[in-house]
Design a protein around this motif. Structure first.
Motif, PDB file in Angstrom:
ATOM      1  N   HIS A  49       0.834  -1.196   0.000  1.00  0.00           N
ATOM      2  CA  HIS A  49       0.000   0.000   0.000  1.00  0.00           C
ATOM      3  C   HIS A  49       0.877   1.257   0.000  1.00  0.00           C
ATOM      4  O   HIS A  49       0.591   2.226  -0.689  1.00  0.00           O
ATOM      5  N   GLU A  50       1.965   1.204   0.772  1.00  0.00           N
ATOM      6  CA  GLU A  50       2.891   2.348   0.807  1.00  0.00           C
ATOM      7  C   GLU A  50       3.462   2.611  -0.582  1.00  0.00           C
ATOM      8  O   GLU A  50       3.601   3.760  -1.000  1.00  0.00           O
ATOM      9  N   LEU A  51       3.797   1.521  -1.275  1.00  0.00           N
ATOM     10  CA  LEU A  51       4.360   1.663  -2.621  1.00  0.00           C
ATOM     11  C   LEU A  51       3.360   2.353  -3.554  1.00  0.00           C
ATOM     12  O   LEU A  51       3.722   3.236  -4.337  1.00  0.00           O
ATOM     13  N   VAL A  52       2.089   1.970  -3.437  1.00  0.00           N
ATOM     14  CA  VAL A  52       1.043   2.591  -4.272  1.00  0.00           C
ATOM     15  C   VAL A  52       0.941   4.080  -3.940  1.00  0.00           C
ATOM     16  O   VAL A  52       0.937   4.934  -4.836  1.00  0.00           O
ATOM     17  N   ILE A  53       0.901   4.407  -2.639  1.00  0.00           N
ATOM     18  CA  ILE A  53       0.759   5.811  -2.232  1.00  0.00           C
ATOM     19  C   ILE A  53       1.946   6.642  -2.705  1.00  0.00           C
ATOM     20  O   ILE A  53       1.788   7.718  -3.287  1.00  0.00           O
ATOM     21  N   LYS A  54       3.164   6.095  -2.486  1.00  0.00           N
ATOM     22  CA  LYS A  54       4.362   6.841  -2.905  1.00  0.00           C
ATOM     23  C   LYS A  54       4.356   7.075  -4.410  1.00  0.00           C
ATOM     24  O   LYS A  54       4.734   8.141  -4.896  1.00  0.00           O
ATOM     25  N   THR A  55       3.920   6.071  -5.163  1.00  0.00           N
ATOM     26  CA  THR A  55       3.879   6.197  -6.629  1.00  0.00           C
ATOM     27  C   THR A  55       2.846   7.254  -7.032  1.00  0.00           C
ATOM     28  O   THR A  55       3.113   8.076  -7.915  1.00  0.00           O
ATOM     29  N   LEU A  56       1.700   7.245  -6.379  1.00  0.00           N
ATOM     30  CA  LEU A  56       0.659   8.243  -6.688  1.00  0.00           C
ATOM     31  C   LEU A  56       1.155   9.658  -6.377  1.00  0.00           C
ATOM     32  O   LEU A  56       0.959  10.586  -7.158  1.00  0.00           O
ATOM     33  N   VAL A  57       1.818   9.799  -5.233  1.00  0.00           N
ATOM     34  CA  VAL A  57       2.318  11.120  -4.829  1.00  0.00           C
ATOM     35  C   VAL A  57       3.392  11.605  -5.801  1.00  0.00           C
ATOM     36  O   VAL A  57       3.405  12.766  -6.209  1.00  0.00           O
ATOM     37  N   GLN A  58       4.281  10.663  -6.185  1.00  0.00           N
ATOM     38  CA  GLN A  58       5.361  11.004  -7.125  1.00  0.00           C
ATOM     39  C   GLN A  58       4.806  11.603  -8.414  1.00  0.00           C
ATOM     40  O   GLN A  58       5.395  12.489  -9.013  1.00  0.00           O
ATOM     41  N   HIS A  59       3.671  11.069  -8.839  1.00  0.00           N
ATOM     42  CA  HIS A  59       3.077  11.523 -10.104  1.00  0.00           C
ATOM     43  C   HIS A  59       1.958  12.543  -9.877  1.00  0.00           C
ATOM     44  O   HIS A  59       1.165  12.804 -10.788  1.00  0.00           O
ATOM     45  N   ASN A  60       1.881  13.074  -8.641  1.00  0.00           N
ATOM     46  CA  ASN A  60       0.869  14.088  -8.298  1.00  0.00           C
ATOM     47  C   ASN A  60      -0.571  13.623  -8.551  1.00  0.00           C
ATOM     48  O   ASN A  60      -1.427  14.422  -8.918  1.00  0.00           O
ATOM     49  N   LEU A  61      -0.819  12.332  -8.351  1.00  0.00           N
ATOM     50  CA  LEU A  61      -2.176  11.805  -8.581  1.00  0.00           C
ATOM     51  C   LEU A  61      -2.946  11.800  -7.257  1.00  0.00           C
ATOM     52  O   LEU A  61      -3.368  10.755  -6.755  1.00  0.00           O
ATOM     53  N   PHE A  62      -3.113  13.001  -6.670  1.00  0.00           N
ATOM     54  CA  PHE A  62      -3.721  13.095  -5.340  1.00  0.00           C
ATOM     55  C   PHE A  62      -5.206  12.743  -5.364  1.00  0.00           C
ATOM     56  O   PHE A  62      -5.733  12.175  -4.421  1.00  0.00           O
ATOM     57  N   TYR A  63      -5.866  13.081  -6.467  1.00  0.00           N
ATOM     58  CA  TYR A  63      -7.299  12.779  -6.562  1.00  0.00           C
ATOM     59  C   TYR A  63      -7.521  11.260  -6.511  1.00  0.00           C
ATOM     60  O   TYR A  63      -8.383  10.755  -5.783  1.00  0.00           O
ATOM     61  N   THR A  64      -6.678  10.535  -7.272  1.00  0.00           N
ATOM     62  CA  THR A  64      -6.766   9.054  -7.275  1.00  0.00           C
ATOM     63  C   THR A  64      -6.489   8.520  -5.870  1.00  0.00           C
ATOM     64  O   THR A  64      -7.185   7.621  -5.384  1.00  0.00           O
ATOM     65  N   LEU A  65      -5.460   9.088  -5.216  1.00  0.00           N
ATOM     66  CA  LEU A  65      -5.108   8.658  -3.863  1.00  0.00           C
ATOM     67  C   LEU A  65      -6.304   8.845  -2.923  1.00  0.00           C
ATOM     68  O   LEU A  65      -6.660   7.947  -2.155  1.00  0.00           O
ATOM     69  N   HIS A  66      -6.933  10.011  -3.035  1.00  0.00           N
ATOM     70  CA  HIS A  66      -8.080  10.323  -2.183  1.00  0.00           C
ATOM     71  C   HIS A  66      -9.197   9.289  -2.390  1.00  0.00           C
ATOM     72  O   HIS A  66      -9.784   8.770  -1.438  1.00  0.00           O
ATOM     73  N   GLN A  67      -9.430   8.963  -3.678  1.00  0.00           N
ATOM     74  CA  GLN A  67     -10.488   7.984  -3.983  1.00  0.00           C
ATOM     75  C   GLN A  67     -10.149   6.605  -3.429  1.00  0.00           C
ATOM     76  O   GLN A  67     -10.990   5.929  -2.845  1.00  0.00           O
ATOM     77  N   PHE A  68      -8.893   6.188  -3.610  1.00  0.00           N
ATOM     78  CA  PHE A  68      -8.462   4.874  -3.118  1.00  0.00           C
ATOM     79  C   PHE A  68      -8.693   4.757  -1.613  1.00  0.00           C
ATOM     80  O   PHE A  68      -9.093   3.716  -1.112  1.00  0.00           O
ATOM     81  N   LEU A  69      -8.417   5.864  -0.899  1.00  0.00           N
ATOM     82  CA  LEU A  69      -8.567   5.821   0.560  1.00  0.00           C
ATOM     83  C   LEU A  69     -10.032   5.901   0.969  1.00  0.00           C
ATOM     84  O   LEU A  69     -10.482   5.204   1.867  1.00  0.00           O
TER      85      LEU A  69
END
Length: 657
Positions: free
Chosen positions: A502-522
């Protein structure tokens, strides 16, 4: 052909023995896998070598005539030698016993001994043309005791030491096979069965040769393999191998047919549960895997070779001798030579060259020869040494040049997690059985073996996914899709997802500025709640302010102890995050100022230290009407540090109303 094309090879360290010649006779014992080189009937020496023991056994024995058969009992305690068709001679090889021979004659009158097999360190079976005789050898008394015998006409016999089964060819045509099973002093007769001959034989002479039969254990089951040179159906050309399953209980059943699509001279081996068929005319071999899906016709399953036919990898015979001499180039070995003799499961002997090899399968070349990734995974996961290759296939299908489609990647992940789940379930059942105290009542409770087919989350994270997530050239959508596909697969098999994925997914999303996707996943709980994940979110607050609230919500759902969360944040030098968290839950009036000031000082960030110091001064003012720290708070050291860095005038003055 490059080395990457050969998927079969001879082992690097063969057993080397004296070549067969008029003076030196060579024998092979299938039970101990030993080669006997007998010179002049043993008078000038016998040398015994096996694949595992690098120290050969050497001895001499009296020349009492031509040796027909010679074998050690299991553990090399007793030597048995057959020189006539009526008797077998024995001598003890334990350190304190004499080498005097003792002899046993076969019991049946007018019978001729075809051969003998040791079934344990003190039990032996004589096979005669009129039956089978099972003896116990009593080395101290230097005699034998008959345990059981059975009269039956025998044409030839075959022994499978791994399963302790002897197969006798009976009847005029020789195609009715009678198996016997041996265990701990008992001999059991299994149901006999008939091998279907290619066509109704015209004559009444022996039609089934032992050359066309082999016995081997494949995937833990005993099979009799019959090499049928002409198919029973006229429309099909070429030979085939018919597999009969021989169970411990119940009748023998025809199960599989391996289609060779060619004719000529063949030899069979079994390596790593694969049936290898060598073809002498074309000097190539093919492999079959009966676990892979074949064509089922209602009674048997038809299989085709897994891969295109290939030769065994060319082999160089090293030149023996002193160092200066060995600088000569090694001699290429003649593969598929007519002097080769093949033994089960994986042994090839060249008596004329004096070598015994074990045949081995090379997995890496198969990766490029089997393009269907699903079938490739099915094949690899059944092999003994598969983990490295399986992980390399996973990495390869995620490279820019060899990128697989998402459905293919999903299939591969599912196949891996199916094996992983099987192991986890077996491990859980074992633990539950242990707790229930079954170990005392049943001796059969065994911890499940963790085979190389078990590729767990840490394997995937370390060797495949973390490196993949760092690839700059990879499209971000594909990257996230692959990571989520792996998590989807774990969830599908009800395997708890480890937080580092899960950390790997979050770090990858943050790296690519995909905060909206991160928010949805959570928000939709695609990523499971965990303490490490919540701490990671807290640390992301400076990039993405809503992460703070998402993290607090997660921690509340986990009903984690608040002071534990603070400890975790402080240990990660997230001092402000810890303070915000404690304020968020309204506990900031009771926290230790010293703990926070210690953590702030450790960061060596003076402005951070200033902020934290000022916060506690304000708290003191609010609670006690004075910004100073009381002696009980033990903050003298931090006050001195504050004065040193910012000066006395920076200290807060008491506010009076």
């Amino acid at each position: 052909m490059g080395e990457e094309d050969y998927y079969l090879e001879l082992c690097e360290r063969p057993v080397h023995f004296e070549k067969a010649n008029p003076v030196n006779c060579v024998f092979f014992d299938e039970a101990n896998k030993q080669v006997f080189a007998v010179r002049s009937g043993g008078a000038t020496g016998v040398v015994v070598k096996g694949p595992d023991d690098r120290n050969p056994i050497s001895f001499r024995m009296e020349d009492k005539g031509e040796v027909k058969c010679i074998k050690f009992s299991l553990e090399n305690k007793i030597l048995a030698v057959q020189r006539t068709s009526k008797t077998v001679d024995f001598s003890n090889f334990t350190p304190d016993s004499s080498q005097l021979e003792y002899t046993q004659e076969c019991k049946t009158k007018n019978a001729n001994i075809l051969g003998f097999c040791w079934t344990s360190s003190t039990e032996i079976v004589f096979i005669t043309d009129q039956g089978i005789e099972f003896y116990q050898v009593l080395p101290e008394k230097r005699n034998l005791k008959l345990l059981k015998s059975q009269n039956i006409n025998v044409n030839w016999y075959m022994y499978c030491p791994e399963s302790a089964v002897i197969l006798l060819s009976t009847t005029v045509l020789g195609n009715v096979l009678q198996p016997f099973y041996f265990r701990a002093g008992t001999m059991s007769k299994l149901p006999k069965f008939e091998i279907e001959l290619p066509a109704a034989p015209k004559s009444t002479k022996l039609s089934l040769s032992e050359r066309d039969i082999a016995m081997a254990t494949i995937y833990g089951q005993l099979y009799v393999l019959f090499l049928r040179h002409h198919s029973r159906t006229s429309n099909s050309t070429g030979a085939e191998v018919v597999l009969y399953h021989l169970p411990r209980e119940g009748a023998c059943k025809k199960m599989h047919i391996l289609k060779l699509n060619r004719t000529g001279k063949f030899a069979l081996n079994v390596v790593d549960n694969l049936v290898v068929v060598h073809h002498q005319d074309t000097e190539t071999s093919v492999i079959f895997d009966i676990k892979l899906r074949g064509e089922f016709d209602g009674t048997v399953t038809l299989h085709h070779p897994v891969l295109p036919a290939r030769s065994i990898q060319p082999y160089q015979i090293p030149v023996a001798g002193p160092a200066p001499v060995t600088s000569q180039s090694p001699i290429p070995c003649k593969l598929y030579s007519s002097s080769w003799i093949v033994f089960q499961p994986d042994i090839i002997i060249s008596a004329s060259q004096g070598y015994l090899w074990n045949l081995q399968v090379k997995l890496q070349p198969i990766v490029n020869l089997l393009p269907d990734k699903g079938r490739l995974m099915d094949f690899l996961l059944q092999r003994r040494e598969c983990k490295t290759v399986v992980l390399s296939v996973c990495s390869q299908m995620l490279t820019e040049s060899d990128r697989a489609t998402l459905p293919v990647i999903a299939t591969v992940f599912d196949k891996l997690n199916q094996e992983y789940k099987k192991y986890l379930d077996a491990e859980q059942s074992y633990t539950l059985a242990l707790e229930a105290g079954q170990s005392r009542s049943g001796p059969f409770l065994r911890r499940p073996a963790r085979t190389q087919a078990v590729v767990d989350q840490s394997d995937m994270y370390t060797h495949v996914l973390s490196a993949f997530a760092e690839k700059k050239e990879m499209p971000q959508k594909f990257m996230i899709a692959v990571l989520m596909e792996y998590i989807r697969s774990l969830n599908q098999f009800q395997i708890t997802v480890q937080h580092y994925l899960h950390e790997l997914v979050i770090k990858t999303l943050v790296q690519h500025n995909l905060f909206y996707t991160l928010h949805q996943f959570l928000q939709y709980h695609v990523l499971s709640d965990s303490k490490p994940l919540a701490c990671l979110l807290l640390s992301l607050e400076s990039f993405y302010p809503p992460a703070h609230q998402l993290s607090l919500d997660m921690l509340k759902r986990l009903s984690t102890a608040n002071d534990e969360i603070v400890e975790v944040l402080l240990s990660k030098h997230q001092v402000l995050a810890a303070l915000r968290f404690i304020r968020g839950i309204g506990g900031h009036d009771n926290i230790s100022a010293r703990k926070f000031l210690d953590a702030a000082k450790q960061t060596e960030d003076h402005m951070l230290f200033y902020t934290i110091f000022r916060f506690f001064e304000q708290r003191n003012q609010r609670l006690r009407g004075n910004p100073s720290f009381t002696p009980g708070e033990h903050c003298e050291e931090h006050v001195a540090f504050f004065k040193q860095v910012f000066g006395d005038q920076a200290l807060m003055r008491p506010t009076t109303f």
